[in-house]
Design a protein around this motif. Structure first.
Motif, PDB file in Angstrom:
ATOM      1  N   ALA A   2     -16.315  23.349   7.554  1.00  0.00           N
ATOM      2  CA  ALA A   2     -16.529  22.376   6.915  1.00  0.00           C
ATOM      3  C   ALA A   2     -15.620  22.344   6.020  1.00  0.00           C
ATOM      4  N   PRO A   3     -14.359  21.801   7.418  1.00  0.00           N
ATOM      5  CA  PRO A   3     -13.220  21.014   7.258  1.00  0.00           C
ATOM      6  C   PRO A   3     -13.206  19.664   5.827  1.00  0.00           C
ATOM      7  N   GLY A   4     -12.460  19.339   5.342  1.00  0.00           N
ATOM      8  CA  GLY A   4     -12.362  17.529   4.369  1.00  0.00           C
ATOM      9  C   GLY A   4     -11.133  17.240   4.490  1.00  0.00           C
ATOM     10  N   LEU A   5     -11.137  16.354   3.626  1.00  0.00           N
ATOM     11  CA  LEU A   5      -9.346  15.503   3.608  1.00  0.00           C
ATOM     12  C   LEU A   5      -9.374  14.488   2.721  1.00  0.00           C
ATOM     13  N   THR A   6      -8.664  14.754   1.298  1.00  0.00           N
ATOM     14  CA  THR A   6      -8.996  13.644   0.732  1.00  0.00           C
ATOM     15  C   THR A   6      -7.681  13.197   0.750  1.00  0.00           C
ATOM     16  N   GLN A   7      -7.723  11.658   0.482  1.00  0.00           N
ATOM     17  CA  GLN A   7      -6.453  10.818   0.131  1.00  0.00           C
ATOM     18  C   GLN A   7      -6.705   9.978  -0.908  1.00  0.00           C
ATOM     19  N   GLU A   8      -5.268   9.503  -1.685  1.00  0.00           N
ATOM     20  CA  GLU A   8      -5.174   8.941  -2.201  1.00  0.00           C
ATOM     21  C   GLU A   8      -4.619   7.248  -1.959  1.00  0.00           C
ATOM     22  N   LEU A  63       0.705  -0.798  -0.165  1.00  0.00           N
ATOM     23  CA  LEU A  63      -0.065  -0.431  -0.302  1.00  0.00           C
ATOM     24  C   LEU A  63       0.690   1.358   0.218  1.00  0.00           C
ATOM     25  N   TRP A  64       0.265   2.407  -0.907  1.00  0.00           N
ATOM     26  CA  TRP A  64       0.833   3.269  -1.009  1.00  0.00           C
ATOM     27  C   TRP A  64       0.173   5.034  -0.777  1.00  0.00           C
ATOM     28  N   VAL A  65       0.099   5.672  -0.186  1.00  0.00           N
ATOM     29  CA  VAL A  65      -0.027   6.635   0.558  1.00  0.00           C
ATOM     30  C   VAL A  65       0.256   7.293  -0.880  1.00  0.00           C
ATOM     31  N   THR A  66      -0.589   7.547  -2.317  1.00  0.00           N
ATOM     32  CA  THR A  66       0.230   8.798  -3.953  1.00  0.00           C
ATOM     33  C   THR A  66      -0.763   9.652  -3.086  1.00  0.00           C
ATOM     34  N   GLY A  67      -1.308  10.378  -2.925  1.00  0.00           N
ATOM     35  CA  GLY A  67      -1.546  11.900  -2.937  1.00  0.00           C
ATOM     36  C   GLY A  67      -2.625  11.880  -1.083  1.00  0.00           C
ATOM     37  N   ARG A  68      -2.083  13.250  -0.641  1.00  0.00           N
ATOM     38  CA  ARG A  68      -3.229  13.574   0.199  1.00  0.00           C
ATOM     39  C   ARG A  68      -3.666  15.512   0.284  1.00  0.00           C
ATOM     40  N   ASP A  69      -5.096  15.774   0.551  1.00  0.00           N
ATOM     41  CA  ASP A  69      -5.477  17.075   0.345  1.00  0.00           C
ATOM     42  C   ASP A  69      -6.373  17.345   1.327  1.00  0.00           C
ATOM     43  N   GLU A  70      -5.794  18.618   2.106  1.00  0.00           N
ATOM     44  CA  GLU A  70      -7.101  19.462   2.512  1.00  0.00           C
ATOM     45  C   GLU A  70      -7.745  19.784   1.687  1.00  0.00           C
ATOM     46  N   ILE A  71      -9.605  20.353   2.183  1.00  0.00           N
ATOM     47  CA  ILE A  71      -9.767  20.634   1.608  1.00  0.00           C
ATOM     48  C   ILE A  71     -10.939  21.617   2.018  1.00  0.00           C
ATOM     49  N   GLY A  72     -12.386  21.882   1.687  1.00  0.00           N
ATOM     50  CA  GLY A  72     -13.802  22.655   2.729  1.00  0.00           C
ATOM     51  C   GLY A  72     -13.000  23.949   3.488  1.00  0.00           C
ATOM     52  N   SER A  73     -13.709  23.836   4.429  1.00  0.00           N
ATOM     53  CA  SER A  73     -13.911  25.235   5.073  1.00  0.00           C
ATOM     54  C   SER A  73     -12.564  25.352   6.402  1.00  0.00           C
ATOM     55  N   VAL A  74     -12.883  26.117   7.475  1.00  0.00           N
ATOM     56  CA  VAL A  74     -12.879  25.693   8.717  1.00  0.00           C
ATOM     57  C   VAL A  74     -13.940  25.536   9.125  1.00  0.00           C
TER      58      VAL A  74
END
Length: 165
Positions: free
Chosen positions: A91-97, A78-89
């Motif tokens: 309504a925070p979110g995070l994406t991970q691939e 398994l490799w984490v190929t990407g991660r980004d914070e999204i949304g706002s203060v």
């Protein structure tokens, strides 16, 4: 029995995708499963939804790290190929691939999983936080062709609105 989300949400599935009972597809630890109508080499791309009440102050990145650790238990690699914070203060979110190799349906497969973490506060008690995880899993070959469907799905996810009759 499928898990129950800590907060009610509503969403719309992309055209062609269809819901299946989590228990029927061996996923009792999620609240919702949708499948793509076109399998790839015997694997059906799927969208899952799960979540937890998180009374701790863990950052979404820490929660995503926990997910990676759980995935490492079932994946051959398994490799984490990407991660980004999204949304706002508010309504925070995070994406991970993730890129992984795992046995699915008795066959070793190269898969890609895109995860989206959404932090939602209880409307009546903002000290109560829930984190909802949306995940798309597809073969490496099919991933690019279903990713936009997943993004479309994510854009429709929101806390359930209750209307009085």
């Amino acid at each position: 029995m499928p898990m129950v989300l800590p907060v009610s949400i509503e969403f719309r599935l992309p055209e062609g995708w269809y819901a299946v009972p989590p228990d029927q597809v061996g996923a009792p630890d999620v609240a919702f499963v949708a499948r793509h109508p076109q399998p790839d080499a015997g694997f059906t791309a799927n969208i899952t939804v799960d979540g937890d009440f998180r009374p701790d102050a863990s950052a979404l990145a820490e929660i995503a790290d926990e997910s990676v650790q759980r995935m490492r238990e079932i994946a051959e690699s398994l490799w984490v190929t990407g991660r980004d914070e999204i949304g706002s203060v508010d309504a925070p979110g995070l994406t991970q691939e993730l890129a992984l190799s795992a046995v699915a349906g008795g066959v070793r497969r190269d898969l890609v999983q895109s995860q989206v973490y959404l932090s939602m506060l209880d409307i009546d008690d903002p000290s109560k936080r829930s984190v909802i995880r949306l995940a798309l899993t597809a073969t490496a070959d099919q991933f690019d062709s279903v990713l936009e469907d997943f993004r479309e799905f994510v854009r429709t996810v929101r806390p359930e609105t209750r209307t009085s009759a």
